[in-house]
Design a protein around this motif. Structure first.
Motif, mmCIF file in Angstrom:
data_model
loop_
_atom_site.group_PDB
_atom_site.id
_atom_site.type_symbol
_atom_site.label_atom_id
_atom_site.label_comp_id
_atom_site.label_asym_id
_atom_site.label_seq_id
_atom_site.Cartn_x
_atom_site.Cartn_y
_atom_site.Cartn_z
ATOM 1 N N VAL A 10 0.860 -1.182 0.000
ATOM 2 C CA VAL A 10 0.000 0.000 0.000
ATOM 3 C C VAL A 10 0.899 1.236 0.000
ATOM 4 O O VAL A 10 1.796 1.372 0.839
ATOM 5 C CB VAL A 10 -0.929 0.019 1.233
ATOM 6 C CG1 VAL A 10 -1.800 1.272 1.225
ATOM 7 C CG2 VAL A 10 -1.801 -1.236 1.273
ATOM 8 N N GLU A 11 0.663 2.131 -0.964
ATOM 9 C CA GLU A 11 1.452 3.359 -1.079
ATOM 10 C C GLU A 11 0.517 4.536 -1.348
ATOM 11 O O GLU A 11 -0.647 4.347 -1.708
ATOM 12 C CB GLU A 11 2.460 3.232 -2.221
ATOM 13 C CG GLU A 11 3.445 2.081 -2.072
ATOM 14 C CD GLU A 11 4.341 1.952 -3.292
ATOM 15 O OE1 GLU A 11 5.219 2.821 -3.478
ATOM 16 O OE2 GLU A 11 4.136 0.997 -4.073
ATOM 17 N N ARG A 12 1.057 5.729 -1.179
ATOM 18 C CA ARG A 12 0.282 6.918 -1.492
ATOM 19 C C ARG A 12 0.388 7.211 -2.987
ATOM 20 O O ARG A 12 1.471 7.386 -3.532
ATOM 21 C CB ARG A 12 0.772 8.120 -0.689
ATOM 22 C CG ARG A 12 0.500 7.980 0.807
ATOM 23 C CD ARG A 12 0.714 9.284 1.554
ATOM 24 N NE ARG A 12 -0.324 10.264 1.266
ATOM 25 C CZ ARG A 12 -1.536 10.259 1.792
ATOM 26 N NH1 ARG A 12 -1.891 9.288 2.625
ATOM 27 N NH2 ARG A 12 -2.406 11.203 1.499
ATOM 28 N N LYS A 16 -3.512 9.627 -1.925
ATOM 29 C CA LYS A 16 -4.410 8.706 -1.228
ATOM 30 C C LYS A 16 -3.749 7.348 -1.014
ATOM 31 O O LYS A 16 -2.928 6.903 -1.828
ATOM 32 C CB LYS A 16 -5.702 8.517 -2.032
ATOM 33 C CG LYS A 16 -6.574 9.759 -2.131
ATOM 34 C CD LYS A 16 -7.873 9.445 -2.862
ATOM 35 C CE LYS A 16 -8.774 10.669 -2.932
ATOM 36 N NZ LYS A 16 -10.062 10.372 -3.623
ATOM 37 N N SER A 17 -4.124 6.686 0.066
ATOM 38 C CA SER A 17 -3.655 5.324 0.314
ATOM 39 C C SER A 17 -4.225 4.401 -0.760
ATOM 40 O O SER A 17 -5.434 4.363 -0.982
ATOM 41 C CB SER A 17 -4.116 4.849 1.701
ATOM 42 O OG SER A 17 -3.609 5.670 2.721
ATOM 43 N N ASP A 42 -9.061 8.547 4.540
ATOM 44 C CA ASP A 42 -8.070 8.021 3.607
ATOM 45 C C ASP A 42 -7.599 6.670 4.129
ATOM 46 O O ASP A 42 -6.677 6.579 4.939
ATOM 47 C CB ASP A 42 -6.890 8.992 3.485
ATOM 48 C CG ASP A 42 -5.763 8.424 2.628
ATOM 49 O OD1 ASP A 42 -6.068 7.648 1.704
ATOM 50 O OD2 ASP A 42 -4.583 8.747 2.905
ATOM 51 N N ILE A 67 3.220 -1.245 4.324
ATOM 52 C CA ILE A 67 2.417 -0.034 4.406
ATOM 53 C C ILE A 67 3.348 1.163 4.255
ATOM 54 O O ILE A 67 4.223 1.391 5.094
ATOM 55 C CB ILE A 67 1.663 0.072 5.746
ATOM 56 C CG1 ILE A 67 0.944 -1.241 6.062
ATOM 57 C CG2 ILE A 67 0.686 1.252 5.721
ATOM 58 C CD1 ILE A 67 -0.122 -1.604 5.072
ATOM 59 N N CYS A 71 0.275 6.103 5.013
ATOM 60 C CA CYS A 71 -0.898 5.337 4.560
ATOM 61 C C CYS A 71 -1.652 4.721 5.747
ATOM 62 O O CYS A 71 -1.081 4.471 6.803
ATOM 63 C CB CYS A 71 -0.469 4.222 3.605
ATOM 64 S SG CYS A 71 0.217 4.811 2.048
ATOM 65 N N THR A 72 -2.924 4.470 5.524
ATOM 66 C CA THR A 72 -3.758 3.794 6.517
ATOM 67 C C THR A 72 -4.377 2.553 5.877
ATOM 68 O O THR A 72 -4.975 2.645 4.805
ATOM 69 C CB THR A 72 -4.876 4.719 7.035
ATOM 70 O OG1 THR A 72 -4.290 5.863 7.674
ATOM 71 C CG2 THR A 72 -5.759 3.984 8.040
ATOM 72 N N THR A 73 -4.219 1.412 6.548
ATOM 73 C CA THR A 73 -4.683 0.139 5.996
ATOM 74 C C THR A 73 -5.373 -0.683 7.079
ATOM 75 O O THR A 73 -4.906 -0.736 8.222
ATOM 76 C CB THR A 73 -3.508 -0.668 5.426
ATOM 77 O OG1 THR A 73 -2.827 0.120 4.435
ATOM 78 C CG2 THR A 73 -3.989 -1.959 4.789
ATOM 79 N N ALA A 104 2.316 6.033 9.316
ATOM 80 C CA ALA A 104 1.321 5.101 8.768
ATOM 81 C C ALA A 104 0.567 4.419 9.904
ATOM 82 O O ALA A 104 1.036 4.353 11.047
ATOM 83 C CB ALA A 104 1.997 4.062 7.883
#
Length: 304
Positions: A10-12, A16-17, A42, A67, A71-73, A104
């Motif tokens: 997951v990247e920006r 956005k994530s 996001d 991550i 980012c937020t996952t 993150a």
């Protein structure tokens, strides 16, 4: 070394994530819904599934998640992770490794593991974070299939969670081992309790949740064990009929890491629903970060 059964990155992208890599092979599958909850947040939600609805005897699953900074996952499940009966004493295993970038947030919020009779299961989860990373981890197990009369009837359950900070400095090392023994059985040790759970909250983005959950657990346990006030100053009765009933849910809180950057909550409960209720209430403050609060509707959680 065998190739991982799952890889996620997951990247920006465009501020956005965004999931930039998503690979899985049997018995693992990932689903990334278009939207979960508020469009303002996001965040990327990822659902982890297994073909056949569970982990089969001898299965070996290995997953890596990266991550990126900022980012937020959320990594979650559709339902409880079922571990089927062990065949020929084979042990199923699952290894999960996550790297969490600067600023993150990773939330690992699965439904509980449910081991069938004679099942053998080992899982290891490794998290590598930096000083301003944030992590929510929920790791829990139920006693089994109550409707089939199974309560703690599996042979082995081992769950290891390690968190390392910055240059591979150990921050949190934890292992839960439940194994059928020759002296006492798991049901004898667990008595009426049917669920064991652990919640880890780490990092600056979760500070408000850490503070709130510590206050709430302290208050809840004081109410459970410090009643009634009318008996103060009196010699306690020894009649077993006057003993306090065992709490349906017991929780404890402790801090870890430099300057108390992490909080771990441990729970023993008599029902799965009571733990879902605890999680829903105590993690409700994360809705602004995740789009919706964790376990907001565990009966129907994956949008189309």
């Amino acid at each position: 070394m065998e190739m991982e059964t799952g890889i996620l990155e997951v990247e920006r992208v465009g501020g956005k994530s965004t999931v930039t890599r998503c690979f899985s092979k049997y018995p693992l599958k990932f689903i990334v819904p278009r939207k979960v909850g508020s469009s303002v947040a996001d965040v990327v939600w990822i659902y982890s599934l297994t073909y056949g609805g569970g982990i089969v005897s001898g299965d070996s699953i290995s997953c890596k998640l990266t991550i990126g900074d900022g980012c937020t996952t959320v990594l979650t499940t559709q339902a409880s992770t079922k571990v089927y009966k062990s065949l020929e004493s084979k042990c199923s295993e699952q290894v999960f490794e996550a790297r969490i970038g600067s600023t993150a947030l990773l939330a690992v919020i699965p439904d509980p593991v449910t081991c069938f009779s004679t099942a053998k299961y080992c899982q290891k989860q490794l998290f590598k974070a930096v000083s301003d990373s944030s992590l929510l981890l929920v790791d829990w197990i139920t006693s089994g299939r109550h409707e089939s009369g199974e309560k703690w009837n599996f042979d082995l359950y081992k769950s290891t969670n390690h968190i390392f900070l910055d240059d591979d400095q150990p921050l949190f090392l934890d292992t839960l081992l439940l194994e059928r023994g020759s002296i006492t059985t798991i049901p004898e040790r667990m008595q009426e309790y049917q669920v064991i759970a652990m919640i880890v909250l780490l990092g600056p983005k979760l500070k408000h949740v850490q503070n709130q959950i510590q206050e709430n657990v302290k208050k809840m346990m004081e109410e459970q064990f410090c009643k009634p006030s009318a008996t103060l100053g009196r010699r306690p009765r020894t009649n077993s009929n006057c003993c306090l009933a065992k709490p349906a849910l017991i929780a404890s809180c402790s801090v870890f890491g430099p300057k108390g950057i992490g909080v771990v909550v441990r729970i023993a409960a008599m029902s799965t629903e009571s733990v879902y209720g605890f999680l829903q209430h105590e993690l409700a403050g994360m809705d602004s970060l995740l789009g919706v609060s964790p376990y907001h509707d565990h009966a129907c959680r994956m949008p189309l």
